[in-house]
Scaffold this motif. Structure first.
Motif, PDB file in Angstrom:
ATOM      1  N   SER A 239       0.840  -1.202   0.000  1.00  0.00           N
ATOM      2  CA  SER A 239       0.000   0.000   0.000  1.00  0.00           C
ATOM      3  C   SER A 239       0.874   1.250   0.000  1.00  0.00           C
ATOM      4  O   SER A 239       1.211   1.802   1.042  1.00  0.00           O
ATOM      5  CB  SER A 239      -0.922  -0.005   1.229  1.00  0.00           C
ATOM      6  OG  SER A 239      -1.802   1.078   1.178  1.00  0.00           O
ATOM      7  N   MET A 240       1.250   1.676  -1.201  1.00  0.00           N
ATOM      8  CA  MET A 240       2.149   2.819  -1.349  1.00  0.00           C
ATOM      9  C   MET A 240       1.503   3.869  -2.250  1.00  0.00           C
ATOM     10  O   MET A 240       0.851   3.539  -3.238  1.00  0.00           O
ATOM     11  CB  MET A 240       3.487   2.370  -1.938  1.00  0.00           C
ATOM     12  CG  MET A 240       4.474   3.506  -2.209  1.00  0.00           C
ATOM     13  SD  MET A 240       6.100   2.929  -2.758  1.00  0.00           S
ATOM     14  CE  MET A 240       6.826   2.481  -1.167  1.00  0.00           C
ATOM     15  N   ALA A 241       1.690   5.138  -1.894  1.00  0.00           N
ATOM     16  CA  ALA A 241       1.153   6.244  -2.688  1.00  0.00           C
ATOM     17  C   ALA A 241       2.268   7.201  -3.073  1.00  0.00           C
ATOM     18  O   ALA A 241       3.319   7.268  -2.417  1.00  0.00           O
ATOM     19  CB  ALA A 241       0.063   6.983  -1.922  1.00  0.00           C
ATOM     20  N   LEU A 274       1.046   1.837  -7.952  1.00  0.00           N
ATOM     21  CA  LEU A 274       1.097   3.011  -7.083  1.00  0.00           C
ATOM     22  C   LEU A 274      -0.211   3.800  -7.141  1.00  0.00           C
ATOM     23  O   LEU A 274      -0.778   4.006  -8.219  1.00  0.00           O
ATOM     24  CB  LEU A 274       2.229   3.942  -7.532  1.00  0.00           C
ATOM     25  CG  LEU A 274       3.639   3.715  -6.995  1.00  0.00           C
ATOM     26  CD1 LEU A 274       4.583   4.693  -7.675  1.00  0.00           C
ATOM     27  CD2 LEU A 274       3.700   3.885  -5.500  1.00  0.00           C
ATOM     28  N   SER A 275      -0.663   4.244  -5.976  1.00  0.00           N
ATOM     29  CA  SER A 275      -1.761   5.214  -5.929  1.00  0.00           C
ATOM     30  C   SER A 275      -1.134   6.590  -6.133  1.00  0.00           C
ATOM     31  O   SER A 275      -0.331   7.033  -5.315  1.00  0.00           O
ATOM     32  CB  SER A 275      -2.482   5.159  -4.582  1.00  0.00           C
ATOM     33  OG  SER A 275      -3.074   3.894  -4.390  1.00  0.00           O
ATOM     34  N   LYS A 276      -1.474   7.249  -7.244  1.00  0.00           N
ATOM     35  CA  LYS A 276      -0.798   8.491  -7.608  1.00  0.00           C
ATOM     36  C   LYS A 276      -1.708   9.702  -7.395  1.00  0.00           C
ATOM     37  O   LYS A 276      -2.903   9.655  -7.705  1.00  0.00           O
ATOM     38  CB  LYS A 276      -0.347   8.450  -9.062  1.00  0.00           C
ATOM     39  CG  LYS A 276       0.543   7.269  -9.421  1.00  0.00           C
ATOM     40  CD  LYS A 276       0.982   7.358 -10.876  1.00  0.00           C
ATOM     41  CE  LYS A 276       1.691   6.093 -11.312  1.00  0.00           C
ATOM     42  NZ  LYS A 276       0.757   4.984 -11.573  1.00  0.00           N
ATOM     43  N   PHE A 277      -1.114  10.780  -6.914  1.00  0.00           N
ATOM     44  CA  PHE A 277      -1.812  12.055  -6.739  1.00  0.00           C
ATOM     45  C   PHE A 277      -0.923  13.153  -7.309  1.00  0.00           C
ATOM     46  O   PHE A 277       0.176  13.404  -6.792  1.00  0.00           O
ATOM     47  CB  PHE A 277      -2.123  12.306  -5.264  1.00  0.00           C
ATOM     48  CG  PHE A 277      -3.094  11.325  -4.681  1.00  0.00           C
ATOM     49  CD1 PHE A 277      -4.452  11.593  -4.696  1.00  0.00           C
ATOM     50  CD2 PHE A 277      -2.651  10.128  -4.139  1.00  0.00           C
ATOM     51  CE1 PHE A 277      -5.365  10.677  -4.171  1.00  0.00           C
ATOM     52  CE2 PHE A 277      -3.550   9.204  -3.608  1.00  0.00           C
ATOM     53  CZ  PHE A 277      -4.912   9.484  -3.623  1.00  0.00           C
ATOM     54  N   LEU A 278      -1.391  13.790  -8.366  1.00  0.00           N
ATOM     55  CA  LEU A 278      -0.637  14.802  -9.085  1.00  0.00           C
ATOM     56  C   LEU A 278      -1.314  16.161  -8.899  1.00  0.00           C
ATOM     57  O   LEU A 278      -2.530  16.288  -9.056  1.00  0.00           O
ATOM     58  CB  LEU A 278      -0.594  14.436 -10.572  1.00  0.00           C
ATOM     59  CG  LEU A 278      -0.042  15.462 -11.556  1.00  0.00           C
ATOM     60  CD1 LEU A 278       1.432  15.768 -11.278  1.00  0.00           C
ATOM     61  CD2 LEU A 278      -0.209  14.952 -12.987  1.00  0.00           C
TER      62      LEU A 278
END
Length: 425
Positions: A239-241, A274-278
């Motif tokens: 569980s990595m972001a 990966l859970s990505k937030f840009l």
């Protein structure tokens, strides 16, 4: 910036073979109609920061050697910087100093070594500054490169709340030092690592907490193997972001390259994607989706402390900065206390000013204001726009109608032709 992006193309296909400057592999660009290609620094467009420039047909070793390279941060230098940090940390606040010119912490007894730039010195460095270096380091303010703007506490708390609700246990902050600091100091259940182009952070963190990194070529700028460092970092947990806050003037193609590399490393080590937030302005949505088709735009307004427009008070409709993510939006809960609500029809969280349009099938507002549906355009548009018969679409009321101009020009042209014909007769 927009004109520059229209005329310059980035070629990422053979990045590993590109000549390197002190900021890692350079990028290959082509400019204008002739399409002539050249190599330039991936991190900086300002030649004062990095003068590297080569035409593609001049990429031999003799040309590369002409550029003076900045000193790379070695393992020994990192060790010395962190040893000095531990020494200063053991002193009383009144005995600690920081030099903005040398970018270095030091004991007050060494002040004599900095007297030639005494105006750049700061004293009384408390424990909070040591654990929150973004509050100590002078923000970089440049039109080109890595101009630094820091999130408000409310925005940082919203990010952390999202990560917790998704069960994230490891976070990579790619250019988001204030979020990293908050997590390291206050959120024990999340392990955070900062990757940033600002090398000044090295003296404050061990290598498992910070790496000097160029997001535009996926390169660790320290004296180490990039592949080994990234593999070790990205294969830690399921569980990595990733929270990515790039310079708004940066190209998205190199960023997409870096994110693809991250995903490849995760896949190689049998880890979840990966859970990505840009973080980017809402008006870049089309470009983001073009480069990163898996991303969608959340309705959350990202606020900055030290930017006059990118906050809730600097614009009459709030900050234009948004979060883009590859996570199912139904799972990304936005803070109710900041006037966000869950739309059952859209199955996602939206701003309270955003109303569902049953004709369009969604909450269509992008800029934080209420949109209205235009039956002629068959879509929702900004409330201040009006439908123009000449343009056959909704526009600002005081816009220049292109079709009307063309029509008038055509009428005038025909009239002149008629006049000439009469004179001949």
């Amino acid at each position: 910036m927009e004109e520059e992006n229209k005329t310059i193309t980035v070629h990422m296909e053979t990045l590993d073979l590109h000549p390197q400057c002190s900021h890692g592999p350079t990028l290959l660009f082509s400019r204008g109609t002739d399409g002539k290609k050249f190599y330039s620094c991936a991190a900086y467009r300002d030649k004062k920061k990095c003068p590297f420039f080569l035409w593609e047909d001049q990429s031999g070793e003799k040309y590369v050697q002409q550029f003076e390279r900045d000193p790379i941060i070695s393992k020994m230098l990192r060790y010395k910087l962190q040893s000095r940090y531990e020494l200063v940390k053991g002193l009383k606040p009144e005995d600690r100093m920081y030099c903005d010119k040398c970018n270095q912490l030091f004991p007050k007894i060494e002040k004599v070594n900095h007297l030639d730039h005494e105006e750049m010195l700061r004293d009384n460095i408390d424990d909070y500054n040591l654990s929150h270096p973004s509050q100590l380091l002078r923000p970089i303010q440049e039109t080109k490169g890595e101009s630094q703007y820091f999130f408000t506490d409310t925005t940082i708390d919203a990010f952390i709340s999202i990560f917790k609700s998704l069960g994230i246990t490891s976070l990579i902050c790619l250019g988001a030092p204030t979020v990293h600091e908050k997590i390291v100091c206050e959120v024990s259940e999340i392990n955070s690592t900062l990757l940033d182009i600002d090398h000044r952070h090295i003296q404050f963190y061990e290598c498992n907490r910070f790496r000097w990194f160029n997001m535009f070529n996926c390169h660790v700028l320290e004296e180490c193997d990039t592949e080994i460092v990234l593999e070790d970092l990205l294969s830690q947990t399921e569980s990595m972001a990733l929270l990515l806050d790039p310079p708004f003037g940066g190209r998205l193609e190199p960023i997409a390259y870096t994110l693809k590399k991250f995903d490849e490393i995760r896949k190689k080590n049998n880890k979840n994607i990966l859970s990505k937030f840009l973080i980017l302005p809402y008006f870049m949505e089309r470009h983001v989706i073009n480069c990163l088709p898996e991303m969608t735009m959340l309705d959350y307004k990202v606020d900055y402390v030290n930017h006059k427009k990118f906050n809730d008070s600097g614009r009459n409709k709030g900050s234009p900065i948004r979060l883009f993510t590859n996570v199912n939006q139904a799972k990304v809960a936005l803070p109710v206390e900041e006037n966000y609500k869950f739309c059952e029809e859209c199955d996602r969280w939206v701003c309270s000013e955003n109303f569902h349009c049953y004709q369009c099938g969604g909450c269509m507002s992008k800029n934080g204001r209420k949109y209205i549906h235009c039956n002629l355009c068959k879509k929702c548009v900004k409330k201040t726009w009006k439908h123009c018969k000449g343009c056959r679409k909704c526009c600002l009321p005081d816009h220049r109608c292109t079709n009307s101009i063309i029509k008038r020009s055509s009428v005038n042209s025909n009239a002149k032709k008629g006049q000439k014909k009469q004179k001949k007769n």
